[in-house]
Design an enzyme around this catalytic site. Structure first.
Site, PDB file in Angstrom:
ATOM      1  N   GLU A 183       0.795  -1.433   0.098  1.00  0.00           N
ATOM      2  CA  GLU A 183      -0.011  -0.245   0.036  1.00  0.00           C
ATOM      3  C   GLU A 183       0.971   1.199  -0.032  1.00  0.00           C
ATOM      4  O   GLU A 183       1.625   1.353   0.848  1.00  0.00           O
ATOM      5  CB  GLU A 183      -0.777  -0.061   1.337  1.00  0.00           C
ATOM      6  CG  GLU A 183      -1.880   1.150   1.040  1.00  0.00           C
ATOM      7  CD  GLU A 183      -2.843   1.277   2.406  1.00  0.00           C
ATOM      8  OE1 GLU A 183      -2.811   0.245   3.438  1.00  0.00           O
ATOM      9  OE2 GLU A 183      -3.504   2.226   2.338  1.00  0.00           O
ATOM     10  N   LYS A 189       4.521   0.550   9.765  1.00  0.00           N
ATOM     11  CA  LYS A 189       4.665   1.644   9.130  1.00  0.00           C
ATOM     12  C   LYS A 189       3.925   2.770   9.759  1.00  0.00           C
ATOM     13  O   LYS A 189       4.418   3.988   9.545  1.00  0.00           O
ATOM     14  CB  LYS A 189       3.447   1.492   7.800  1.00  0.00           C
ATOM     15  CG  LYS A 189       4.208   0.676   6.608  1.00  0.00           C
ATOM     16  CD  LYS A 189       3.242   0.839   5.508  1.00  0.00           C
ATOM     17  CE  LYS A 189       3.718   0.059   4.395  1.00  0.00           C
ATOM     18  NZ  LYS A 189       2.775  -0.107   3.353  1.00  0.00           N
ATOM     19  N   ARG A 239       5.573 -13.143   9.112  1.00  0.00           N
ATOM     20  CA  ARG A 239       6.196 -12.131   8.743  1.00  0.00           C
ATOM     21  C   ARG A 239       7.458 -11.766   9.620  1.00  0.00           C
ATOM     22  O   ARG A 239       7.668 -12.713  10.493  1.00  0.00           O
ATOM     23  CB  ARG A 239       5.494 -10.780   9.044  1.00  0.00           C
ATOM     24  CG  ARG A 239       5.004 -10.663  10.553  1.00  0.00           C
ATOM     25  CD  ARG A 239       3.826  -9.756  10.744  1.00  0.00           C
ATOM     26  NE  ARG A 239       4.192  -8.602  10.224  1.00  0.00           N
ATOM     27  CZ  ARG A 239       3.489  -7.737   9.441  1.00  0.00           C
ATOM     28  NH1 ARG A 239       2.435  -8.377   8.982  1.00  0.00           N
ATOM     29  NH2 ARG A 239       3.695  -6.537   9.006  1.00  0.00           N
TER      30      ARG A 239
HETATM   31  P1  ATP Z   1      -0.259  -2.238   6.575  1.00  0.00           P
HETATM   32  O1  ATP Z   1      -0.376  -2.338   8.413  1.00  0.00           O
HETATM   33  O2  ATP Z   1      -0.195  -0.706   6.413  1.00  0.00           O
HETATM   34  O3  ATP Z   1      -0.931  -3.078   5.854  1.00  0.00           O
HETATM   35  P2  ATP Z   1       2.196  -3.600   5.794  1.00  0.00           P
HETATM   36  O4  ATP Z   1       3.446  -3.791   6.716  1.00  0.00           O
HETATM   37  O5  ATP Z   1       1.303  -4.775   5.795  1.00  0.00           O
HETATM   38  O6  ATP Z   1       1.343  -2.618   6.543  1.00  0.00           O
HETATM   39  P3  ATP Z   1       1.755  -3.513   2.897  1.00  0.00           P
HETATM   40  O7  ATP Z   1       2.321  -2.152   2.166  1.00  0.00           O
HETATM   41  O8  ATP Z   1       0.333  -3.898   2.978  1.00  0.00           O
HETATM   42  O9  ATP Z   1       2.268  -2.989   4.396  1.00  0.00           O
HETATM   43  O10 ATP Z   1       2.798  -4.615   2.758  1.00  0.00           O
HETATM   44  C1  ATP Z   1       3.024  -5.275   1.493  1.00  0.00           C
HETATM   45  C2  ATP Z   1       3.329  -6.360   1.387  1.00  0.00           C
HETATM   46  O11 ATP Z   1       4.685  -6.630   2.306  1.00  0.00           O
HETATM   47  C3  ATP Z   1       2.517  -7.356   2.065  1.00  0.00           C
HETATM   48  O12 ATP Z   1       2.208  -8.537   1.181  1.00  0.00           O
HETATM   49  C4  ATP Z   1       2.887  -7.888   3.351  1.00  0.00           C
HETATM   50  O13 ATP Z   1       2.569  -9.214   3.696  1.00  0.00           O
HETATM   51  C5  ATP Z   1       4.237  -7.811   3.339  1.00  0.00           C
HETATM   52  N1  ATP Z   1       4.985  -7.563   4.574  1.00  0.00           N
HETATM   53  C6  ATP Z   1       4.869  -6.179   5.252  1.00  0.00           C
HETATM   54  N2  ATP Z   1       5.352  -6.434   6.243  1.00  0.00           N
HETATM   55  C7  ATP Z   1       5.983  -7.710   6.392  1.00  0.00           C
HETATM   56  C8  ATP Z   1       7.092  -8.305   7.497  1.00  0.00           C
HETATM   57  N3  ATP Z   1       7.534  -7.690   8.660  1.00  0.00           N
HETATM   58  N4  ATP Z   1       7.392  -9.612   7.056  1.00  0.00           N
HETATM   59  C9  ATP Z   1       7.136  -9.995   5.840  1.00  0.00           C
HETATM   60  N5  ATP Z   1       6.291  -9.477   4.927  1.00  0.00           N
HETATM   61  C10 ATP Z   1       5.882  -8.071   5.242  1.00  0.00           C
END
Ligand code: ATP
Ligand code: MG
Length: 566
Positions: free
Chosen positions: A37, A274, A264
């Site tokens: 996002e 974020k 994650r």
């Molecule tokens: P939000 O809480 O805003 O959704 P987010 O960290 O999930 O934050 P996204 O932009 O949705 O942010 O993340 C993009 C991709 O990165 C998603 O597919 C998410 O699963 C992956 N991702 C985010 N944080 C992690 C993490 N700590 N480890 C592995 N993958 C991650």
């Protein structure tokens, strides 16, 4: 250079993909996606997801990984983030091969799918207030109750939904909900909201829309529209999978992607949410999204991390189904390993102490031959000027040396790296403060490094720079931004109060060997005996600024050793 024997990672997701390909599922195609996002900058956790999604696509013939901006939330998204995310994915070494998409481009299609659901009697417009909806939803132990609006006719639902889109109602007046099961033990299936009214401008679609799709609705359909075969996401979406499948099936979407969840990445002491990163940037508690103290890709990059080290780290931690916390020292171990291979060695004095070599002729300059990288003979040698007045590290001298201290002290000898053995013959102090301002030494002309006379051994070798030739620099040392792990801070406590006031140490008046004068921004070096450093973009023609990427001390090796013996 291509690795003649690349290691292909293996994990449960790759096993699923391989089995699907072998079975001819999805016509043997592999299409993954990385769906950020654009509401912030990417961090090391995203790197794990990027390495996984782009990695799997790369490993499978004809495989491709889409870059999709999951931009269905008008109030938090921004083109600045879109640019930064693309730049970071490229910097990490991956490419989407022209397959860049935006969920906001699907708004019209998503609307049509919602109309399909309404017409099948699978979605309805609800007019409960948000609070009432919460009451009706039930709890983990109690089933929910049907909303009185659940029985609206298809015609009425369609009419209301059309008017929601047309902007006839204020925010919150109605929502579109899936008609699934208010008694389901899985709360995600208790008639989840599919659309909300939000009179807000979107960074790409402007004010064209005043209804916006929910993540659980937009995401599976975006995957379906793009023909994604394996939709890989983090574990917290496991309970959403039945809804994911429901949305794809009930809308008669053209394609059925398969959602697979993995754990994650969590790193000790790292700020990775974020929301928290945005708070740090907005409140100016850090210098920006690229502050070297935060684990954003931009921050790590500015600090001197290489894409290779980040990829090696991600590969090492692997992909699993169970949540785990990784030690920050493991990430540091990987950057140290990589920089050890690639960084030229140089001499730099961070806390200078003046040394005058009394018996060395005034005005003479010798060019000492220094090895650029003992790990890489092809890196060759360079010449470093040596003269009568030098600087050494304050830490390398003790007037009253403790037992284990073998470096310079009154009457003691040390070797100056690539030069001579010197002996400390005197100490000059400031008469007012008593602090040492200068050391007097003599050198032994028969001990020049590399010469045949170089027989005599001394216990310590220290680094130095020539006073007349050294280049001044600022050096920034980084310590953890948080001294308490975030996981241990209660959610009601203001975590920003716990920031480490010593997280940035700026050393001015440092001195580096003259060859670094023209070092470009981003250039990486090992400062002998102190650590790995890189040139910061704050460097100007008049002043070099270095960031310490990581110290030489290998805390990880210690931890590993302790783990093995325990
Ligand atoms: P939000 O809480 O805003 O959704 P987010 O960290 O999930 O934050 P996204 O932009 O949705 O942010 O993340 C993009 C991709 O990165 C998603 O597919 C998410 O699963 C992956 N991702 C985010 N944080 C992690 C993490 N700590 N480890 C592995 N993958 C991650
Ligand atoms: Mg997310």
């Amino acid at each position: 250079m291509t690795d003649p024997n690349p290691t292909v990672p293996s994990d449960f997701i790759r096993d699923i993909v391989a089995a699907d390909c072998a079975a001819g599922k999805h016509n043997g195609r592999v299409v993954t996606r990385f769906p950020p996002e654009p509401n912030g900058y990417l961090h090391i956790g995203h790197a794990k997801s990027i390495c996984l999604n782009f990695g799997i696509a790369k490993e499978n013939p004809g495989g491709i990984c889409h870059l999709r901006f999951d931009d269905t939330n008008p109030t938090t998204e921004d083109p600045e983030y879109v640019e930064a995310i693309q730049d970071d994915v490229h910097w990490l070494g991956f490419d989407w091969q022209g397959k860049k998409f935006f969920a906001s481009d699907y708004f019209e299609q998503l609307y049509s799918f919602a109309v399909v659901l309404i017409q099948k009697g699978k979605a309805y417009v609800d007019s409960l207030t948000a609070e009432q909806m919460r009451e009706y939803r039930g709890t983990l132990t109690e089933p929910g109750r049907n909303s009185p609006f659940r029985a609206r006719s298809i015609e009425e639902n369609f009419d209301l939904f059309r008017r929601m889109r047309a902007g006839e109602f204020p925010d919150g007046a109605h929502v579109l909900r899936a008609k699934i099961d208010m008694g389901s033990p899985n709360i995600n299936l208790r008639d989840p909201v599919l659309y909300r009214i939000r009179h807000a401008a979107h960074y790409r679609t402007g004010t064209e829309w005043c209804i916006y799709p929910a993540y659980d609705y937009a995401h599976p359909l975006s995957d379906a529209i793009e023909g994604i075969t394996h939709s890989i996401c983090t574990l917290e979406f496991e309970d959403h999978r039945p809804l994911y499948d429901w949305v794809v099936a009930e809308t008669d979407a053209p394609h059925r992607p398969q959602q697979i969840e993995f754990a994650r990445l969590n790193l000790t002491f790292a700020v990775m949410s974020k929301r928290k990163l945005l708070e740090l940037v907005d409140k100016k508690l850090v210098a920006g999204w690229d502050d070297p103290r935060i684990p954003t890709i931009k921050g790590l990059r500015r600090r001197g991390y290489t894409a290779e080290a980040i990829r090696a780290f991600c590969e090492h931690i692997g992909v699993a189904k169970r949540d785990a916390v990784v030690e920050m020292q493991l990430l540091e171990y990987f950057i140290r390993e990589d920089l050890n291979k690639r960084s030229p060695r140089v001499m730099a004095v961070l806390n200078p102490l003046k040394v005058v070599i009394e018996n060395y002729p005034e005005g003479t300059v010798e060019e000492m031959e220094a090895v650029n990288n003992p790990e890489d003979p092809s890196a060759g040698t360079r010449r470093v000027p040596f003269s009568r007045v030098l600087y050494i590290e304050q830490d390398d001298f003790r007037e009253d040396p403790p037992k284990q201290f073998f470096r310079l002290a009154p009457g003691r000898e040390v070797r100056l790296r690539y030069a001579y053995i010197v002996k400390c013959t005197g100490v000059v102090k400031d008469p007012q403060t008593g602090t040492i301002t200068e050391l007097r030494c003599t050198y032994d002309p028969d001990t020049k490094s590399g010469s045949s006379q170089e027989q005599r051994k001394v216990k310590a070798t220290i680094h130095w720079v020539s006073a007349a030739h050294a280049v001044p620099a600022e050096v920034r040392l980084y310590n953890p931004l948080l001294t308490t792990d975030l996981a241990k801070i209660p959610p009601d406590q203001d975590w920003t109060q716990l920031l480490n006031p010593q997280s940035l140490e700026r050393l001015t008046g440092c001195l580096v060997e003259p060859g670094l004068k023209q070092a470009p921004v981003g250039a990486r070096f090992q400062f002998e005996r102190t650590g790995y450093f890189c040139v910061d973009p704050d460097s100007t023609q008049t002043g070099l600024v270095f960031n310490r990427t990581v110290s030489l001390k290998d805390a990880w090796a210690k931890i590993e050793k302790a783990q093995k013996t325990s």
